[in-house]
Design an enzyme around this catalytic site. Structure first.
Site: not given
Lengths: 283, 498
Positions: B176, B152, B77
């Protein structure tokens, strides 16, 4: 030119002091990272992701700095908090990389101490007790150099240079309670207090206490009230006073300035901050 | 090869039937084939990945002892810094920035020989539940390209579901990791707060943020968990205790005699019928596997969302103050005579997206002088109440469970202009972050009404992460024998050689 003399001031008003002293500790590394703290290195050579506030970096507290602060608290007869907390003081300024300063707010390491100082008076040597409200830890900011313009401040400068070597150097802030009752000796008491602190800190070996290099800096708060009144007047704060003699001069000068305004029926502006840079003078 | 689990890939590498270079290249090819449709990646580090893979192959050839996941590729990420590789956090304000250091998670991955393929898309600074808040365009759900992949960490989960990577790293501040896992039919774990170092994780809300492992199976997730977890002296909030034995738990998958607490408040109204159906069926499977299902109550969870939206924005307003154009990233308006203040203002105006600005404004207001006690202070008290709810419930059960999300994946654009509706998506995941405990989401089927994946959430007490792996592995095994093949085999093909 002022007609008011110092004798005029003290015949009518009682000064009340409040002194904040910032001490840079002499730890080998910074407050929250491993960078060197040696004074005078090439700009921006003593930095890392933590003290430059690169995204993702996290602070880890310097154990030695905590020890030094506890030593200072003990020397100033403070209670040492078994639990204390760091807090963020948020404001924007280019020399503060995170745009918040890690400081202590409601839970400082040391509280409620005192230090006795002696000065020579007309009646011989007299001792004054200065009560300490708190001793807390924080980190220093970087250093800005504003080039061009007339003021040396950021507004009006052509450009500014930033040196982050100082960013994150451990600072201890020693804050007194209000100091009433020093009367005409206020300037001497203020000077003697800072001198006493300097000697204590030197004896503890926790700081270089070099006022001219900024490792010991004093913010002097002064207010006046009519003799006999128990209501505090509005204070002014003279920041970053960088010699012992300047501490005395700052207090004396502010007492006269306040009295002139008060005599004319004017108010001392609330929280009026006078950023005076005293020229380097021998202490 | 790319549809195998990470554990299977590791076995093939160990047995010499493939090399890390070949495996990495296969994933790079897959990314080249499908990522135009999915947009899981913001940056693919082709050369870096192949170099890392070659190094692992060479070490293996020399007979060095390698870690279990050595040579297996991973998607990272874009909120975790990796030295010399662009890190944007999905924001324009960091466009072009190449960090000069590795996050602790990345250091651990590198020393374990896990090959980092690239950086995955995310909502800007991890603020969002759909990846639509990325400044670089949304990620698409491999199950239905018109739908969101969650957020996210939508990029990381979509990369797993699209077989672009067998392993991924996410971060979870309010869900997330778990919500994207749920809506993409993959597995995601938010470890106990402090279980994985936050050093080098670009902070959104420091007291809630936690990096964690994502994969397609519970065992793969556990293997990755053990690579990245552990005490880090660079993170003062990192827990100095042995890492929970999550791999052993995932391998045994034994739930006999375990008490599983169903959270009364995280079910019912507002939860899609198909979500509830798959959740109930999963409870039955766990009961059949020998667990005891009990009901537990958490009366203060109803305040979790409101408290979260004070704490997270408050912390973000302070954490994001450093993006001021002075030292790195975007700089706008730096013309002759422009003041530092106007450069800061113009850069922040252009560099931050709407949701980030909204949260900075909310947080700055909530932390204003005189408001602290009423807002941040009260929210922290709610947090204590939520922790007490968990403690009371864990006195009656070993793990707690709920659906991960109230619904399956919604359409891209459907909630983009309704922040409150978007925030409600995280109603079941947020309490876990508020209490700092562990949470897992694993797929428990598709909702009959829309054919989209449903997530099953397992919550375990602080530093008892192994419990959710035991339960997750048991449920996964039961579901697999029921389905006959992994859930992702039901996902539509995205074309390409796989």
């Amino acid at each position: 030119m002022s007609a008011l003399t110092y004798e005029d001031v003290i015949s009518k008003y009682e000064p009340v002091l409040g002194l904040e002293v910032h001490v840079e500790l002499n730890t080998n590394s910074k407050m929250f990272c491993g960078c060197s703290t040696i004074f005078g290195a090439e700009p921006n050579t003593q930095t890392c992701p933590v003290c430059l506030a690169l995204p993702g970096a996290l602070p880890v507290v310097n154990e030695k700095a905590i020890e030094s602060t506890i030593l200072i608290g003990l020397a100033l007869n403070c209670s040492i908090a078994p639990f204390s907390r760091f807090a963020r003081k948020n404001y924007f300024y280019p020399d503060m990389p995170k745009n918040f300063q890690i400081s202590q707010y409601d839970e400082p390491i040391c509280v409620n101490g005192y230090v006795d100082v002696e000065i020579d008076t007309d009646e011989g040597t007299q001792s004054f007790r200065i009560e300490i409200e708190r001793v807390h830890m924080e980190e220093d900011t970087g250093k800005s150099l504003h080039v061009g313009g007339s003021t040396g401040r950021i507004h009006g400068a052509d450009y500014s240079l930033l040196d982050y070597n100082r960013a994150g150097i451990p600072l201890v802030e020693i804050v007194t309670k209000i100091v009433p009752g020093t009367g005409k000796y206020a300037p001497e008491v203020a000077k003697a207090y800072v001198a006493e602190l300097r000697d204590i800190l030197r004896a503890l070996g926790v700081s270089d206490v070099k006022m001219e290099q900024g490792s010991l800096r004093c913010d002097a708060n002064v207010s006046l009230r009519l003799i006999g009144s128990d209501v505090l007047g509005t204070r002014s704060e003279t920041k970053n006073v960088n010699s012992l003699r300047s501490v005395e001069r700052a207090v004396r000068g502010e007492m006269i300035r306040h009295a002139e305004r008060l005599n004319k029926g004017e108010k001392v502006k609330k929280l009026f901050k006078k950023l005076v840079t005293f020229k380097k003078t021998p202490a | 090869m790319i549809k195998n689990s990470a554990a299977e890939m590791a076995q093939s590498l160990a047995s010499g039937s493939t090399t890390s270079v070949a495996l990495t290249q296969a994933h790079l090819d897959r990314i080249a084939e499908v990522d135009e449709k999915v947009h899981a990646f913001l940056h693919v580090d082709t050369q870096g990945a192949l170099k890392q893979a070659a190094d692992v192959d060479a070490a293996r050839a020399r007979g060095e002892k390698l870690s279990p996941l050595a040579g297996v590729p991973l998607a990272l990420k874009d909120v975790l810094v990796q030295k010399d590789v662009p890190t944007t956090c999905g924001s324009k304000i960091l466009e072009g920035w190449r960090p000069p250091y590795d996050s602790t998670v990345v250091s651990k991955l590198k020393s374990a020989g896990v090959v980092i393929l690239g950086k995955t898309n995310m909502d800007e600074f991890a603020m969002g539940s759909s990846t639509e808040n990325s400044a670089y365009g949304p990620t698409h759900n491999p199950w239905d390209l018109t739908r969101i992949p969650g957020g996210s960490g939508g990029g990381s989960s979509a990369a797993l579901a699209a077989f672009e990577a067998p392993l991924a790293i996410g971060t979870d501040t309010g869900g997330s990791i778990r919500q994207p896992a749920a809506v993409t039919g993959t597995v995601g774990v938010k470890p106990t707060y402090g279980g994985v170092s936050r050093y080098g994780l670009v902070a959104f809300s420091s007291s809630l943020d936690q990096a964690g492992p994502c994969a397609r199976t519970v065992l793969d997730t556990a293997l990755l968990h053990e690579v990245i977890a552990g005490h880090d002296p660079k993170d003062s909030t990192s827990i100095n205790a042995p890492v929970p034995q999550v791999v052993a738990a995932a391998k045994s998958g034994d739930v006999k005699g375990m008490k599983i607490g169903v959270v009364k408040e995280l079910n019912g109204d507002g939860y899609q019928a198909g979500v509830r159906q798959r959740f109930e069926e999963s409870l039955e499977l766990l009961a059949q596997a020998g667990a005891e299902i009990v009901e537990v109550s958490a009366p203060n969870f109803e305040y979790a969302l409101a408290a979260y939206y004070l704490i997270a924005p408050s912390e973000c307003s302070s954490n994001l103050a450093r993006f001021d154009a002075m030292r790195y990233g975007l700089r706008v308006g730096d013309t002759d005579g422009a003041s530092a203040e106007s450069v800061m203002n113009m850069t922040r105006e252009v560099g931050f997206g709407r949701e980030v600005k909204r949260r900075i404004l909310l947080g700055t207001y909530a932390l204003s002088s005189g408001y602290y006690d009423a807002y941040y202070g009260s929210a922290q008290k709610v947090r204590t109440l939520i922790t007490q709810d968990f403690n009371n419930a864990f006195a009656k059960c070993d793990v707690m469970v709920s659906p991960t999300c109230p619904t399956t994946a919604f359409k891209i654009g459907e909630k983009a202009n309704d922040p409150l509706a978007m925030y409600l998506n995280d109603i079941a995941t947020i309490p876990v972050n508020m209490a700092g405990i562990g949470g897992m989401s694993l797929p428990c089927g598709v909702a009959p009404e829309d054919g989209l994946p449903v997530g099953f959430q397992i919550m375990s007490p602080v530093m008892q992460d192994q419990r959710m792996y035991s339960v997750g592995a048991a449920l996964e095994a039961a579901l697999l024998s029921k389905w006959g093949a992994p859930l992702l085999s039901q996902a539509p093909s995205l074309g390409g050689a796989a």
